[in-house]
Design a protein around this motif. Sequence first.
Motif, PDB file in Angstrom:
ATOM      1  N   LEU A 101      73.324  76.845  20.098  1.00  0.00           N
ATOM      2  CA  LEU A 101      73.137  75.435  19.752  1.00  0.00           C
ATOM      3  C   LEU A 101      72.706  74.626  20.970  1.00  0.00           C
ATOM      4  O   LEU A 101      71.873  73.714  20.861  1.00  0.00           O
ATOM      5  CB  LEU A 101      74.434  74.858  19.171  1.00  0.00           C
ATOM      6  CG  LEU A 101      74.877  75.465  17.834  1.00  0.00           C
ATOM      7  CD1 LEU A 101      76.178  74.811  17.363  1.00  0.00           C
ATOM      8  CD2 LEU A 101      73.794  75.295  16.776  1.00  0.00           C
ATOM      9  N   LEU A 102      73.265  74.959  22.131  1.00  0.00           N
ATOM     10  CA  LEU A 102      72.824  74.297  23.359  1.00  0.00           C
ATOM     11  C   LEU A 102      71.336  74.550  23.584  1.00  0.00           C
ATOM     12  O   LEU A 102      70.592  73.639  23.969  1.00  0.00           O
ATOM     13  CB  LEU A 102      73.637  74.807  24.549  1.00  0.00           C
ATOM     14  CG  LEU A 102      73.337  74.134  25.887  1.00  0.00           C
ATOM     15  CD1 LEU A 102      73.829  72.687  25.880  1.00  0.00           C
ATOM     16  CD2 LEU A 102      73.998  74.902  27.037  1.00  0.00           C
ATOM     17  N   GLU A 103      70.907  75.769  23.297  1.00  0.00           N
ATOM     18  CA  GLU A 103      69.496  76.104  23.448  1.00  0.00           C
ATOM     19  C   GLU A 103      68.624  75.287  22.497  1.00  0.00           C
ATOM     20  O   GLU A 103      67.510  74.889  22.855  1.00  0.00           O
ATOM     21  CB  GLU A 103      69.288  77.599  23.193  1.00  0.00           C
ATOM     22  CG  GLU A 103      67.861  78.061  23.435  1.00  0.00           C
ATOM     23  CD  GLU A 103      67.694  79.557  23.226  1.00  0.00           C
ATOM     24  OE1 GLU A 103      66.578  80.061  23.462  1.00  0.00           O
ATOM     25  OE2 GLU A 103      68.666  80.220  22.823  1.00  0.00           O
ATOM     26  N   LYS A 104      69.126  75.016  21.303  1.00  0.00           N
ATOM     27  CA  LYS A 104      68.365  74.211  20.346  1.00  0.00           C
ATOM     28  C   LYS A 104      68.157  72.789  20.878  1.00  0.00           C
ATOM     29  O   LYS A 104      67.093  72.191  20.695  1.00  0.00           O
ATOM     30  CB  LYS A 104      69.065  74.189  18.997  1.00  0.00           C
ATOM     31  CG  LYS A 104      68.999  75.511  18.243  1.00  0.00           C
ATOM     32  CD  LYS A 104      69.680  75.407  16.900  1.00  0.00           C
ATOM     33  CE  LYS A 104      69.686  76.754  16.176  1.00  0.00           C
ATOM     34  NZ  LYS A 104      68.325  77.209  15.851  1.00  0.00           N
ATOM     35  N   ILE A 105      69.198  72.223  21.511  1.00  0.00           N
ATOM     36  CA  ILE A 105      69.054  70.892  22.121  1.00  0.00           C
ATOM     37  C   ILE A 105      67.985  70.941  23.202  1.00  0.00           C
ATOM     38  O   ILE A 105      67.103  70.076  23.284  1.00  0.00           O
ATOM     39  CB  ILE A 105      70.391  70.419  22.720  1.00  0.00           C
ATOM     40  CG1 ILE A 105      71.460  70.288  21.634  1.00  0.00           C
ATOM     41  CG2 ILE A 105      70.210  69.084  23.446  1.00  0.00           C
ATOM     42  CD1 ILE A 105      72.851  69.998  22.183  1.00  0.00           C
ATOM     43  N   ASP A 106      68.076  71.963  24.041  1.00  0.00           N
ATOM     44  CA  ASP A 106      67.152  72.116  25.163  1.00  0.00           C
ATOM     45  C   ASP A 106      65.727  72.324  24.666  1.00  0.00           C
ATOM     46  O   ASP A 106      64.777  71.698  25.159  1.00  0.00           O
ATOM     47  CB  ASP A 106      67.609  73.292  26.020  1.00  0.00           C
ATOM     48  CG  ASP A 106      67.013  73.268  27.414  1.00  0.00           C
ATOM     49  OD1 ASP A 106      66.648  72.182  27.899  1.00  0.00           O
ATOM     50  OD2 ASP A 106      66.917  74.340  28.034  1.00  0.00           O
ATOM     51  N   GLU A 107      65.563  73.179  23.671  1.00  0.00           N
ATOM     52  CA  GLU A 107      64.227  73.475  23.152  1.00  0.00           C
ATOM     53  C   GLU A 107      63.593  72.269  22.473  1.00  0.00           C
ATOM     54  O   GLU A 107      62.372  72.120  22.456  1.00  0.00           O
ATOM     55  CB  GLU A 107      64.298  74.644  22.169  1.00  0.00           C
ATOM     56  CG  GLU A 107      64.544  75.990  22.835  1.00  0.00           C
ATOM     57  CD  GLU A 107      64.606  77.115  21.826  1.00  0.00           C
ATOM     58  OE1 GLU A 107      64.755  76.820  20.614  1.00  0.00           O
ATOM     59  OE2 GLU A 107      64.504  78.290  22.235  1.00  0.00           O
ATOM     60  N   SER A 142      74.668  74.612  33.727  1.00  0.00           N
ATOM     61  CA  SER A 142      73.554  75.025  34.587  1.00  0.00           C
ATOM     62  C   SER A 142      73.131  76.460  34.299  1.00  0.00           C
ATOM     63  O   SER A 142      71.931  76.767  34.240  1.00  0.00           O
ATOM     64  CB  SER A 142      73.954  74.901  36.060  1.00  0.00           C
ATOM     65  OG  SER A 142      74.252  73.572  36.398  1.00  0.00           O
ATOM     66  N   GLU A 143      74.114  77.352  34.122  1.00  0.00           N
ATOM     67  CA  GLU A 143      73.796  78.755  33.881  1.00  0.00           C
ATOM     68  C   GLU A 143      73.091  78.943  32.538  1.00  0.00           C
ATOM     69  O   GLU A 143      72.200  79.774  32.400  1.00  0.00           O
ATOM     70  CB  GLU A 143      75.069  79.593  33.924  1.00  0.00           C
ATOM     71  CG  GLU A 143      75.651  79.739  35.329  1.00  0.00           C
ATOM     72  CD  GLU A 143      76.976  80.463  35.332  1.00  0.00           C
ATOM     73  OE1 GLU A 143      77.395  80.944  34.250  1.00  0.00           O
ATOM     74  OE2 GLU A 143      77.599  80.556  36.416  1.00  0.00           O
ATOM     75  N   LEU A 144      73.474  78.138  31.549  1.00  0.00           N
ATOM     76  CA  LEU A 144      72.916  78.302  30.207  1.00  0.00           C
ATOM     77  C   LEU A 144      71.557  77.625  30.038  1.00  0.00           C
ATOM     78  O   LEU A 144      70.726  78.073  29.250  1.00  0.00           O
ATOM     79  CB  LEU A 144      73.897  77.770  29.166  1.00  0.00           C
ATOM     80  CG  LEU A 144      75.187  78.585  29.009  1.00  0.00           C
ATOM     81  CD1 LEU A 144      76.212  77.812  28.187  1.00  0.00           C
ATOM     82  CD2 LEU A 144      74.885  79.935  28.359  1.00  0.00           C
ATOM     83  N   THR A 145      71.334  76.541  30.771  1.00  0.00           N
ATOM     84  CA  THR A 145      70.075  75.793  30.614  1.00  0.00           C
ATOM     85  C   THR A 145      69.110  75.985  31.771  1.00  0.00           C
ATOM     86  O   THR A 145      67.944  75.599  31.665  1.00  0.00           O
ATOM     87  CB  THR A 145      70.354  74.286  30.473  1.00  0.00           C
ATOM     88  OG1 THR A 145      70.933  73.790  31.701  1.00  0.00           O
ATOM     89  CG2 THR A 145      71.308  74.005  29.328  1.00  0.00           C
ATOM     90  N   GLU A 146      69.617  76.532  32.889  1.00  0.00           N
ATOM     91  CA  GLU A 146      68.837  76.685  34.117  1.00  0.00           C
ATOM     92  C   GLU A 146      68.391  75.336  34.662  1.00  0.00           C
ATOM     93  O   GLU A 146      67.372  75.227  35.338  1.00  0.00           O
ATOM     94  CB  GLU A 146      67.631  77.610  33.892  1.00  0.00           C
ATOM     95  CG  GLU A 146      68.026  79.022  33.483  1.00  0.00           C
ATOM     96  CD  GLU A 146      66.835  79.949  33.333  1.00  0.00           C
ATOM     97  OE1 GLU A 146      65.686  79.449  33.359  1.00  0.00           O
ATOM     98  OE2 GLU A 146      67.055  81.159  33.181  1.00  0.00           O
ATOM     99  N   GLU A 147      69.156  74.293  34.338  1.00  0.00           N
ATOM    100  CA  GLU A 147      68.915  72.957  34.889  1.00  0.00           C
ATOM    101  C   GLU A 147      70.245  72.371  35.344  1.00  0.00           C
ATOM    102  O   GLU A 147      71.308  72.691  34.797  1.00  0.00           O
ATOM    103  CB  GLU A 147      68.261  72.051  33.848  1.00  0.00           C
ATOM    104  CG  GLU A 147      66.859  72.482  33.446  1.00  0.00           C
ATOM    105  CD  GLU A 147      66.217  71.509  32.478  1.00  0.00           C
ATOM    106  OE1 GLU A 147      66.832  70.462  32.193  1.00  0.00           O
ATOM    107  OE2 GLU A 147      65.105  71.798  32.004  1.00  0.00           O
ATOM    108  N   GLN A 148      70.184  71.497  36.332  1.00  0.00           N
ATOM    109  CA  GLN A 148      71.389  70.890  36.885  1.00  0.00           C
ATOM    110  C   GLN A 148      71.659  69.554  36.188  1.00  0.00           C
ATOM    111  O   GLN A 148      70.886  68.609  36.336  1.00  0.00           O
ATOM    112  CB  GLN A 148      71.215  70.640  38.388  1.00  0.00           C
ATOM    113  CG  GLN A 148      70.851  71.874  39.193  1.00  0.00           C
ATOM    114  CD  GLN A 148      72.018  72.822  39.350  1.00  0.00           C
ATOM    115  OE1 GLN A 148      73.158  72.415  39.546  1.00  0.00           O
ATOM    116  NE2 GLN A 148      71.739  74.116  39.271  1.00  0.00           N
TER     117      GLN A 148
END
Length: 253
Positions: A101-107, A142-148
């Motif tokens: 779900l975090l990836e869906k927000i990011d995408e 950070s680890e899951l999104t590769e962003e700070q």
Amino acid sequence: MNFIWIWRAKSLKRFMIISIAAFFTAGILYVESPLLPVFSTGDKPVAIHRVEAERPDLALTFDISWGEEQLEPILAVLKEEKVEEATFFVSGAWAERHPDLLEKIDEAGYEIGSHGYRHEHYTLWEEEDVKKDIQRAHNAISELTEEQPKYLRPPNGSFDDRILEVAEDLNYDVIHWSIHTHDWENPGVDTIVANATTNVENGDIMLFHASDSAKQTVEALPIVLEKLKKDGFSFVSISHLLSGASVDAKEID
């Protein structure tokens, strides 16, 4: 009486280079970059609750700390309403449980901020425990999104001077809100709409929830967005809203 300093920011033209201006007469240090303004009183860190903007921009923000049922319908509403910018404050524990779900927000291109790791009142904790919780959330996101993540909304919106100082030491800006929809209380769709659309001004920061406790947000959100768009407002991320700003202080108890 104890006071918390919450700041109101007024938009300026964006600069192409980082500029630093010290306002000694006001006792305020303001640092501006193209993406991230940093606010400080020199001795006293601050939180940001709205921006005094010339443009009719509103920061659309969502807090999420548990559950998996409400987020995707909310993302679907934002897509349907063509809202391209928003900020989701996610807890580290939720992010670890729901990386998909975090990836869906990011995408979807939405900004991701920190909502701490455990959803508990920081003001009841020792400073070192708060620091560890913020750092743990930072590492997880950070680890899951590769962003700070660079913005923090403390769990429950609970903070005091100690929490602001810890956040500043960890290079976070604390983000509060000026429009509270109270959607997590499930007061009824009409009430949520009224809360979100009454006395709205340029530069407001709007608080919604995407946790499963907020069962009426999905129904209320499209009504809110359509009404505010008809009133001439646009929706942006926290970074967009704060990019290029000067500050005035507001004292609240």
